[in-house]
Design a protein around this motif. Structure first.
Motif, PDB file in Angstrom:
ATOM      1  N   PHE A  24     -15.987   1.372  -4.064  1.00 56.76           N
ATOM      2  CA  PHE A  24     -16.477   2.106  -3.052  1.00 56.76           C
ATOM      3  C   PHE A  24     -15.505   3.198  -2.450  1.00 56.76           C
ATOM      4  O   PHE A  24     -14.629   2.682  -1.422  1.00 56.76           O
ATOM      5  CB  PHE A  24     -17.149   1.240  -1.830  1.00 56.76           C
ATOM      6  N   GLU A  25     -15.572   4.444  -2.925  1.00 58.03           N
ATOM      7  CA  GLU A  25     -14.212   5.121  -2.411  1.00 58.03           C
ATOM      8  C   GLU A  25     -14.181   5.471  -0.923  1.00 58.03           C
ATOM      9  O   GLU A  25     -13.026   5.824  -0.351  1.00 58.03           O
ATOM     10  CB  GLU A  25     -14.221   6.331  -3.337  1.00 58.03           C
ATOM     11  N   ILE A  26     -15.240   5.336  -0.267  1.00 58.48           N
ATOM     12  CA  ILE A  26     -15.484   5.666   1.157  1.00 58.48           C
ATOM     13  C   ILE A  26     -14.366   4.581   1.825  1.00 58.48           C
ATOM     14  O   ILE A  26     -13.784   4.968   2.766  1.00 58.48           O
ATOM     15  CB  ILE A  26     -16.942   5.838   1.879  1.00 58.48           C
ATOM     16  N   VAL A  27     -14.481   3.416   1.213  1.00 55.44           N
ATOM     17  CA  VAL A  27     -13.735   2.228   1.864  1.00 55.44           C
ATOM     18  C   VAL A  27     -12.181   2.541   1.593  1.00 55.44           C
ATOM     19  O   VAL A  27     -11.431   2.447   2.599  1.00 55.44           O
ATOM     20  CB  VAL A  27     -14.076   0.960   1.313  1.00 55.44           C
ATOM     21  N   ASP A  28     -12.158   3.008   0.296  1.00 55.77           N
ATOM     22  CA  ASP A  28     -10.458   3.350   0.045  1.00 55.77           C
ATOM     23  C   ASP A  28     -10.080   4.447   0.976  1.00 55.77           C
ATOM     24  O   ASP A  28      -8.879   4.330   1.372  1.00 55.77           O
ATOM     25  CB  ASP A  28     -10.393   3.687  -1.248  1.00 55.77           C
ATOM     26  N   ARG A  31      -9.377   3.237   4.361  1.00 55.40           N
ATOM     27  CA  ARG A  31      -8.232   2.190   4.447  1.00 55.40           C
ATOM     28  C   ARG A  31      -7.007   3.137   4.328  1.00 55.40           C
ATOM     29  O   ARG A  31      -6.093   2.711   5.194  1.00 55.40           O
ATOM     30  CB  ARG A  31      -8.150   1.234   3.439  1.00 55.40           C
ATOM     31  N   GLY A  32      -7.041   4.069   3.426  1.00 55.46           N
ATOM     32  CA  GLY A  32      -5.919   4.990   3.419  1.00 55.46           C
ATOM     33  C   GLY A  32      -5.709   5.647   4.777  1.00 55.46           C
ATOM     34  O   GLY A  32      -4.403   6.032   4.922  1.00 55.46           O
ATOM     35  N   LEU A  33      -6.526   6.037   5.447  1.00 56.55           N
ATOM     36  CA  LEU A  33      -6.397   6.655   6.663  1.00 56.55           C
ATOM     37  C   LEU A  33      -5.719   5.690   7.562  1.00 56.55           C
ATOM     38  O   LEU A  33      -4.770   5.967   8.527  1.00 56.55           O
ATOM     39  CB  LEU A  33      -7.859   7.145   7.249  1.00 56.55           C
ATOM     40  N   ALA A  34      -6.175   4.514   7.582  1.00 49.01           N
ATOM     41  CA  ALA A  34      -5.412   3.338   8.504  1.00 49.01           C
ATOM     42  C   ALA A  34      -4.059   3.320   8.099  1.00 49.01           C
ATOM     43  O   ALA A  34      -3.052   3.097   8.823  1.00 49.01           O
ATOM     44  CB  ALA A  34      -5.930   1.913   8.114  1.00 49.01           C
ATOM     45  N   VAL A  35      -3.759   3.265   6.808  1.00 54.41           N
ATOM     46  CA  VAL A  35      -2.530   3.345   6.271  1.00 54.41           C
ATOM     47  C   VAL A  35      -1.589   4.431   6.938  1.00 54.41           C
ATOM     48  O   VAL A  35      -0.335   4.253   7.259  1.00 54.41           O
ATOM     49  CB  VAL A  35      -2.270   3.158   4.878  1.00 54.41           C
ATOM     50  N   THR A 231      -4.209   6.030  -1.572  1.00 54.25           N
ATOM     51  CA  THR A 231      -3.297   5.361  -0.482  1.00 54.25           C
ATOM     52  C   THR A 231      -3.919   4.291  -0.287  1.00 54.25           C
ATOM     53  O   THR A 231      -3.234   2.997  -0.310  1.00 54.25           O
ATOM     54  CB  THR A 231      -3.057   6.205   0.594  1.00 54.25           C
ATOM     55  N   GLY A 232      -5.302   4.157  -0.043  1.00 55.72           N
ATOM     56  CA  GLY A 232      -6.164   3.048   0.217  1.00 55.72           C
ATOM     57  C   GLY A 232      -6.113   2.054  -0.718  1.00 55.72           C
ATOM     58  O   GLY A 232      -6.017   0.621  -0.441  1.00 55.72           O
ATOM     59  N   ARG A 233      -5.995   2.425  -2.168  1.00 56.26           N
ATOM     60  CA  ARG A 233      -6.131   1.505  -3.396  1.00 56.26           C
ATOM     61  C   ARG A 233      -4.635   0.593  -3.311  1.00 56.26           C
ATOM     62  O   ARG A 233      -4.806  -0.457  -3.915  1.00 56.26           O
ATOM     63  CB  ARG A 233      -6.539   2.225  -4.523  1.00 56.26           C
ATOM     64  N   HIS A 234      -3.803   1.145  -2.851  1.00 57.66           N
ATOM     65  CA  HIS A 234      -2.336   0.660  -2.874  1.00 57.66           C
ATOM     66  C   HIS A 234      -1.753   0.406  -1.601  1.00 57.66           C
ATOM     67  O   HIS A 234      -0.725   0.499  -1.494  1.00 57.66           O
ATOM     68  CB  HIS A 234      -1.485   1.569  -3.592  1.00 57.66           C
ATOM     69  N   SER A 235      -2.769  -0.123  -0.399  1.00 54.13           N
ATOM     70  CA  SER A 235      -2.305  -0.329   0.643  1.00 54.13           C
ATOM     71  C   SER A 235      -1.411  -1.067   0.975  1.00 54.13           C
ATOM     72  O   SER A 235      -0.177  -1.158   1.886  1.00 54.13           O
ATOM     73  CB  SER A 235      -3.596  -0.541   1.491  1.00 54.13           C
TER      74      SER A 235
END
Length: 255
Positions: A24-28, A31-35, A231-235
């Motif tokens: 689900f790329e929207i989740v990634d 999460r990337g934005l949070a990182v 970025t989210g995939r490698h948080s």
């Protein structure tokens, strides 16, 4: 698609542009934005520690609110991701590998902070919290509305109830303390596990509601969202790597 003649940039863009149908790329992206926000927060904190900038992280409400936003994004997405993984058939090997990473990264962080700042050692920070929450979350992953109600109650208790009994070091991980521990990072179960439960609740609707199908099928197409998705995939890796990099960069800048 971004048009460019530079082969390196074109390779990076093409790599980012490959849609991952299993995620689900929207989740990634979220999460990337949070990182990215976390990196900004930690960079500013290091500027304060090196006395390059005089920033008040202890009493300034804006910095406290910024931290709450970052932690809220991270932990609610923990719940969403756990629910999605469960509905798709939780892969035990990947799950246990993730738990092992969280455990050893959390241990490494505690040991590092004990050496560098022994008076502010991280005992139960966000990594330790996610490790515990990833295990406890499996107990609630089948529930729906109960998670919303229980999560709301846990958040309310965490912010509105305190008892001196929880001030003991062995109970810090629970929360509801009247005097919090002196540490660089502290994320107890109360109130933060409530966000994980609400994330599980949201994840249920993301997976099962046909009206939300566009969210499931959405793929990042522009460079910014593709970068955030990566970025989210490698948080977790970025969480461990960015502070030492910032530390060395600032130290070299000062010298």
């Amino acid at each position: 698609m971004i048009k460019t003649q530079n082969p390196l940039v074109r390779f990076v863009v093409d790599y980012f542009s490959r849609p991952n149908k299993n995620r689900f790329e929207i989740v990634d992206v979220l999460r990337g934005l949070a990182v990215v926000q976390m990196m900004i927060f930690h960079f500013c904190f290091l500027l304060k520690e090196f006395r390059i900038a005089f920033l008040d992280f202890s009493y300034n409400a804006n910095w406290a609110a910024f931290r709450i936003v970052i932690v809220t994004m991270f932990l609610s997405l923990v719940g969403v991701s756990l629910k999605i993984a469960w509905e798709r058939g939780l892969k035990r090997k990947s799950y246990y590998r993730r738990l092992a990473q969280l455990f050893f990264y959390g241990l490494a962080l505690s040991l590092t902070t004990y050496i560098i700042a022994p008076s502010r050692t991280v005992i139960f920070g966000i990594l330790q919290f996610i490790f515990v929450a990833s295990i406890l979350g499996l107990v609630f992953v089948r529930l729906v509305w109960v998670n919303l109600i229980l999560g709301t109650v846990i958040i309310w208790l965490g912010f509105n109830y305190a008892n001196p009994i929880f001030n003991q070091a062995g109970l810090w991980w629970i929360g509801m303390v009247t005097r919090g521990p002196v540490t660089l990072d502290y994320v107890p179960l109360f109130p933060w596990f409530g966000l994980v439960l609400i994330g599980i609740f949201i994840g249920h609707f993301v997976v099962h509601k046909p009206q939300l199908a566009p969210i499931k099928s959405w793929h990042a197409k522009d460079f910014v969202s593709q970068t955030l998705a990566l970025t989210g995939r490698h948080s977790l890796t970025l969480y461990m790597a960015h502070v030492p990099i910032f530390f060395v960069f600032i130290y070299l800048f000062m010298t």
